[in-house]
Design an enzyme around this catalytic site. Sequence first.
Site, mmCIF file in Angstrom:
data_model
loop_
_atom_site.group_PDB
_atom_site.id
_atom_site.type_symbol
_atom_site.label_atom_id
_atom_site.label_comp_id
_atom_site.label_asym_id
_atom_site.label_seq_id
_atom_site.Cartn_x
_atom_site.Cartn_y
_atom_site.Cartn_z
ATOM 1 N N LYS A 1 2.438 2.572 2.250
ATOM 2 C CA LYS A 1 2.129 3.399 3.426
ATOM 3 C C LYS A 1 3.040 2.955 4.566
ATOM 4 C CE LYS A 1 -2.827 4.529 3.052
ATOM 5 N NZ LYS A 1 -4.109 4.517 3.805
ATOM 6 N N LYS B 1 0.832 -1.219 0.000
ATOM 7 C CA LYS B 1 0.000 0.000 0.000
ATOM 8 C C LYS B 1 0.856 1.255 0.000
ATOM 9 C CE LYS B 1 -3.734 -0.432 2.764
ATOM 10 N NZ LYS B 1 -4.465 -0.775 4.010
HETATM 11 N N1 C2G Z 1 -12.237 6.697 5.732
HETATM 12 C C1 C2G Z 1 -13.340 7.544 5.741
HETATM 13 N N2 C2G Z 1 -13.153 8.878 5.831
HETATM 14 C C2 C2G Z 1 -11.905 9.397 5.920
HETATM 15 C C3 C2G Z 1 -10.780 8.549 5.926
HETATM 16 C C4 C2G Z 1 -10.972 7.182 5.827
HETATM 17 O O1 C2G Z 1 -14.490 7.086 5.650
HETATM 18 N N3 C2G Z 1 -11.757 10.758 6.002
HETATM 19 C C5 C2G Z 1 -12.471 5.265 5.614
HETATM 20 C C6 C2G Z 1 -11.803 4.644 4.383
HETATM 21 O O2 C2G Z 1 -12.595 4.834 3.220
HETATM 22 C C7 C2G Z 1 -11.708 3.180 4.801
HETATM 23 C C8 C2G Z 1 -11.507 3.269 6.324
HETATM 24 O O3 C2G Z 1 -11.919 4.589 6.716
HETATM 25 O O4 C2G Z 1 -12.935 2.499 4.524
HETATM 26 C C9 C2G Z 1 -10.069 3.064 6.721
HETATM 27 O O5 C2G Z 1 -9.298 4.035 6.032
HETATM 28 P P1 C2G Z 1 -7.718 3.745 5.809
HETATM 29 O O6 C2G Z 1 -7.115 3.375 7.102
HETATM 30 O O7 C2G Z 1 -7.155 4.876 5.005
HETATM 31 O O8 C2G Z 1 -7.806 2.430 4.918
HETATM 32 P P2 C2G Z 1 -7.065 2.169 3.527
HETATM 33 O O9 C2G Z 1 -5.641 2.554 3.665
HETATM 34 O O10 C2G Z 1 -7.894 2.771 2.478
HETATM 35 O O11 C2G Z 1 -7.066 0.573 3.462
HETATM 36 O O12 C2G Z 1 -8.000 -3.650 1.589
HETATM 37 C C10 C2G Z 1 -8.536 -2.373 1.866
HETATM 38 C C11 C2G Z 1 -7.509 -1.504 2.527
HETATM 39 O O13 C2G Z 1 -6.988 -2.128 3.680
HETATM 40 C C12 C2G Z 1 -8.113 -0.150 2.894
#
Ligand code: C2G
Length: 129
Positions: free
Chosen positions: A47, A45
């Site tokens: 990250k 990712k």
């Molecule tokens: N999210 C949200 N609003 C934000 C930030 C994040 O609704 N302002 C949601 C994202 O859409 C996701 C969840 O919170 O559904 C977790 O966000 P992240 O930790 O950024 O997850 P991500 O890196 O997108 O990983 O296989 C799928 C991945 O693991 C998702």
Amino acid sequence: MKKVITYGTFDLFHIGHLELLRRAKELGDYLLVFVSTDEFSSRDKNKDCAIPYEERAAIVEAIQYVDEVRPERCWEQKQTDVIEYGADVFVMGDDWEGKFDFLKELCEVRYLSRTEGISTSGIRKKLEG
Ligand code: C2G
């Protein structure tokens, strides 16, 4: 019992994460959250998490809406997870809109609106000045 499943990094846990988990739980009775491991996050990712997996998982597990936390180790595990854990609803924020529609043959797939104005990268930028 209606089981909801979702995935995420949840680094520097913030209101956007909380709002997603709150609304995900409203869709069922049990919420299983897969938290991305450090290795998966950095390898696949691109990250580098500020907070290590064990702590990110412990924080998510402490959230009142969350019933169970397991590790997300790769992109490909979702299909087997949905089957193995008997998920009825798969939920993600709509930044992922359409990306997981292949799961529709196994369970309901819902993309919830993201919470505006907050992101882990935004927090890091603010902290780095
Ligand atoms: N999210 C949200 N609003 C934000 C930030 C994040 O609704 N302002 C949601 C994202 O859409 C996701 C969840 O919170 O559904 C977790 O966000 P992240 O930790 O950024 O997850 P991500 O890196 O997108 O990983 O296989 C799928 C991945 O693991 C998702």
